[in-house]
Design a protein around this motif. Structure first.
Motif, PDB file in Angstrom:
ATOM      1  N   LEU A 374      -6.014 -10.093   2.118  1.00 17.24           N
ATOM      2  CA  LEU A 374      -4.734  -9.700   0.808  1.00 17.24           C
ATOM      3  C   LEU A 374      -3.827  -8.384   1.090  1.00 17.24           C
ATOM      4  O   LEU A 374      -4.676  -7.469   2.078  1.00 17.24           O
ATOM      5  CB  LEU A 374      -5.190 -10.160  -0.548  1.00 17.24           C
ATOM      6  N   ARG A 375      -3.040  -7.981   0.852  1.00 16.53           N
ATOM      7  CA  ARG A 375      -2.561  -7.080   1.454  1.00 16.53           C
ATOM      8  C   ARG A 375      -1.374  -6.229   0.121  1.00 16.53           C
ATOM      9  O   ARG A 375      -1.056  -7.265  -0.577  1.00 16.53           O
ATOM     10  CB  ARG A 375      -1.341  -7.196   3.032  1.00 16.53           C
ATOM     11  N   VAL A 376      -2.116  -5.400   0.095  1.00 19.38           N
ATOM     12  CA  VAL A 376      -1.752  -4.515  -1.229  1.00 19.38           C
ATOM     13  C   VAL A 376      -0.204  -3.943  -1.153  1.00 19.38           C
ATOM     14  O   VAL A 376       0.317  -3.443  -0.367  1.00 19.38           O
ATOM     15  CB  VAL A 376      -2.704  -3.388  -1.268  1.00 19.38           C
ATOM     16  N   SER A 519      -4.773   4.896  -5.697  1.00 20.91           N
ATOM     17  CA  SER A 519      -4.096   5.164  -4.329  1.00 20.91           C
ATOM     18  C   SER A 519      -4.095   3.769  -3.242  1.00 20.91           C
ATOM     19  O   SER A 519      -5.079   3.003  -3.850  1.00 20.91           O
ATOM     20  CB  SER A 519      -4.349   6.423  -3.004  1.00 20.91           C
ATOM     21  N   VAL A 520      -3.177   3.560  -2.739  1.00 21.66           N
ATOM     22  CA  VAL A 520      -3.065   2.479  -1.979  1.00 21.66           C
ATOM     23  C   VAL A 520      -4.074   1.875  -0.908  1.00 21.66           C
ATOM     24  O   VAL A 520      -4.626   1.230  -1.415  1.00 21.66           O
ATOM     25  CB  VAL A 520      -1.872   2.648  -1.181  1.00 21.66           C
ATOM     26  N   GLU A 521      -4.948   3.373  -0.846  1.00 24.82           N
ATOM     27  CA  GLU A 521      -6.089   3.195   0.114  1.00 24.82           C
ATOM     28  C   GLU A 521      -7.676   2.598  -1.149  1.00 24.82           C
ATOM     29  O   GLU A 521      -8.506   1.455  -0.305  1.00 24.82           O
ATOM     30  CB  GLU A 521      -6.701   4.942   0.638  1.00 24.82           C
ATOM     31  N   GLN A 522      -7.333   3.189  -2.766  1.00 29.39           N
ATOM     32  CA  GLN A 522      -8.182   3.285  -2.791  1.00 29.39           C
ATOM     33  C   GLN A 522      -8.587   1.341  -3.903  1.00 29.39           C
ATOM     34  O   GLN A 522      -9.232   0.670  -3.329  1.00 29.39           O
ATOM     35  CB  GLN A 522      -8.135   3.684  -4.319  1.00 29.39           C
ATOM     36  N   MET A 523      -6.677   0.708  -3.738  1.00 26.51           N
ATOM     37  CA  MET A 523      -6.587  -0.122  -4.433  1.00 26.51           C
ATOM     38  C   MET A 523      -6.785  -1.793  -2.715  1.00 26.51           C
ATOM     39  O   MET A 523      -7.670  -2.544  -3.060  1.00 26.51           O
ATOM     40  CB  MET A 523      -5.442  -0.122  -4.296  1.00 26.51           C
ATOM     41  N   GLN A 524      -6.735  -1.264  -2.205  1.00 25.27           N
ATOM     42  CA  GLN A 524      -7.037  -1.033  -1.019  1.00 25.27           C
ATOM     43  C   GLN A 524      -8.242  -2.246  -0.337  1.00 25.27           C
ATOM     44  O   GLN A 524      -8.854  -2.959  -0.193  1.00 25.27           O
ATOM     45  CB  GLN A 524      -6.444  -1.543   0.865  1.00 25.27           C
TER      46      GLN A 524
END
Length: 562
Positions: A374-376, A519-524
């Motif tokens: 999956l891509r956030v 953050s996007v990094e944390q979500m990914q």
């Protein structure tokens, strides 16, 4: 009042009360006799909820004319010949009590014919007394008519429920046996109206669909496993398809529908992190084992059994259900329309899995369906993560997803040894009740293995010196209160259940919260960790972690062609 021997008629009525509790009991016993007779077609008709009239007809082997009166004598049966046979029963009936019990409290007409005889026999009995026996012409098989149930015991009638309730109990029994014996044609009528006619089914699932509908039938997962001479097979519902009660936890042991406390516990243990509190799965399971391994002579109604190795049966059922869930459960699909008020069902299309370990180390490849890569895309209300997959849009509950990731990581670490612990810079003093102090002492070793270090500090105070490393200091008191609650609620639990419950509480407090900006990094990173989970569809408490919006559904909602 002096001691005296009871009248034989009164003895028969007392014995009948153990076997014939209500009209459904009569139907059950007569249908079981038909099944034991090798019938391929069974008709059941009732009037007045079964109190006025019950008719059960079959095309089985019938009863020879010379044995018809004997069939209604107490303890007369063709299914046992010695005491040893009692410990390897292969038939549904065997006690020789049912027909005598029914005849003692009703007016009964028995019409039967054995295939090798030219004529059949009609026998009329009222209150246990034979009124007439005569030859008749009829096809092979047996027809039992039971009229005016409890006519000679009017006090029993007062304990019966209304016609609708008694009819529902009959429906329940016939539905269960129609499901257990799909190769037999079952017909059910109430007050002259046909409820269903179920021709013999080529596949057991066809019978299930005929009874419960295609929507549920298509969603169920198949269970099939055999170990150590115990075969477990049938169907269970995937996460997301559940009920508010246990009524559809259905079990057949060697073809007999049984009501047992251990078997549902085994199923629920397999689901223990996949269902919300107060919700239960659908389960229709057959357990087959050598007849000498199960005692069916526990109660006159023959609905309770006793296993020689109950722990082995528990493990076999729990393992079979857990394997089916791991290998077959698909990703929940969001549905915009619910039909007939039912719980939305789920897509049955499995998705590819990821195989890395939760902590980044390589793991063995898994054959169970999981999540695709999956891509956030972003975050909604600081609570839900939006992601794109190869087959549509995915929406993740960040708290539930992180709970699942932590739960599987901690469970994996527990396989290696105690969980990492962090000492507190300032130990916390907590007042507890005497009962709670006793529970903490009783489970002290387990708590230390989970990362808690707790010492008595007075008669009603403990000193908390260390907690699991995964916890933040802000969650310490909340976790401790959860811990005490879990200890109180888990008296003498199934092996491993208390530990799993405590780990779930730890994960609940340690996971990221709804309302927490990521953050996007944390979500990914969170999404990738969930992809690697063995069972990513629910949090440890059974709530969904993820919903899928198929691309075709999005196209239809926007009026585009697929």
């Amino acid at each position: 009042m002096p001691i005296r021997i009871l009248d034989p008629g009164l003895v028969a009525q007392i014995a009948a009360g153990e076997v014939v509790e209500r009209p459904a009991s009569v139907v059950k016993e007569l249908v079981e006799n038909a099944l034991d007779a090798g019938a391929s077609r069974i008709e059941v008709e009732t009037e007045g909820g079964g109190r006025r009239r019950i008719r059960v007809a079959d095309d089985g082997c019938g009863i020879p004319a010379a044995e018809v009166p004997l069939a209604f004598a107490r303890h007369a049966t063709s299914k046992l010949s010695s005491a040893e046979d009692l410990f390897r029963v292969t038939t549904l009936g065997f006690r020789g009590e049912a027909l005598a019990a029914i005849a003692a409290v009703a007016r009964v007409i028995c019409r039967t014919r054995a295939p090798e005889e030219a004529l059949g026999t009609e026998l009329r009995i009222e209150g246990g007394k034979i009124l007439e026996q005569r030859p008749i012409a009829r096809p092979p098989g047996t027809e039992m008519i039971v009229e005016d149930l409890f006519f000679n015991t009017p006090a029993r009638l007062k304990f019966l429920k209304g016609e609708g309730a008694e009819r529902r109990q009959i429906d329940l029994w016939i539905t269960r046996y129609a499901l257990a014996y799909p190769h037999i044609h079952f017909i059910l009528r109430h007050n002259g109206r046909e409820i269903f006619s179920l021709p013999a089914a080529r596949e057991p699932r066809h019978r299930f669909v005929a009874l419960y509908g295609a929507e549920l039938g298509d969603a169920l997962l198949e269970v099939a496993e055999e170990t150590d001479g115990i075969r477990v097979y049938g169907w269970i519902s995937p996460p997301g398809v559940d009920r508010p009660d246990r009524q559809e936890l259905v079990f057949f042991v060697n073809g007999r529908w049984v009501q047992d406390r251990m078997l549902p516990a085994a199923v629920l243990q397999a689901y223990h992190t996949l269902l919300p509190s107060g919700r239960y799965p659908w389960a229709f399971l057959w357990v087959e084992l050598p007849p000498e391994q199960v005692d069916v002579n526990v109660h006159p109604a023959k609905i309770e059994v006793r296993f020689r190795d109950p722990d082995g049966i528990f493990r076999a059922v729990q393992r079979a259900v857990h394997r089916a869930l791991r290998e077959s459960a698909p990703v929940p699909v969001f549905q915009t329309v619910e039909t007939s008020g039912r719980t939305p069902l789920i897509s049955a299309r499995p998705a590819p899995t990821r195989s890395e370990d939760l902590l980044g180390a390589p793991a063995e490849e898994s054959s169970s369906p999981g999540l695709p890569p999956l891509r956030v895309i972003g975050q909604i209300q600081a609570s839900y993560i939006i992601a794109e997959g190869p087959d549509g849009l995915y929406l993740l509950d960040q708290h539930a997803a992180h709970e699942r990731v932590l739960y599987e990581a901690l469970q994996a670490r527990r396989q290696e040894g105690p969980l990492p612990s962090q000492p507190l810079l300032q130990p916390v003093l907590i007042d507890v009740l005497p009962e709670e102090m006793s529970l903490l002492e009783e489970h002290r070793d387990l708590l230390e293995e989970l990362g808690f270090r707790i010492e008595p500090f007075g008669p009603r105070t403990v000193r908390l010196q260390a907690v699991p490393a995964v916890l933040s200091t802000e969650a310490i008191l909340s976790v401790f209160q959860d811990l005490l609650f879990d200890l109180r609620e888990s008296r003498r639990p199934v092996e491993g259940a208390l530990e799993a419950r405590l780990i779930r509480s730890i994960c609940k407090r340690a996971a990221v919260k709804a309302g927490q900006v990521l953050s996007v990094e944390q979500m990914q990173h969170l999404v990738q960790a969930l992809e690697r989970c063995a069972m990513p569809w629910t949090c440890p408490h059974g709530r969904p972690t993820i919903l899928r919006f198929p691309i075709g559904q999005l196209a239809r909602q926007f009026g585009r062609e697929e």
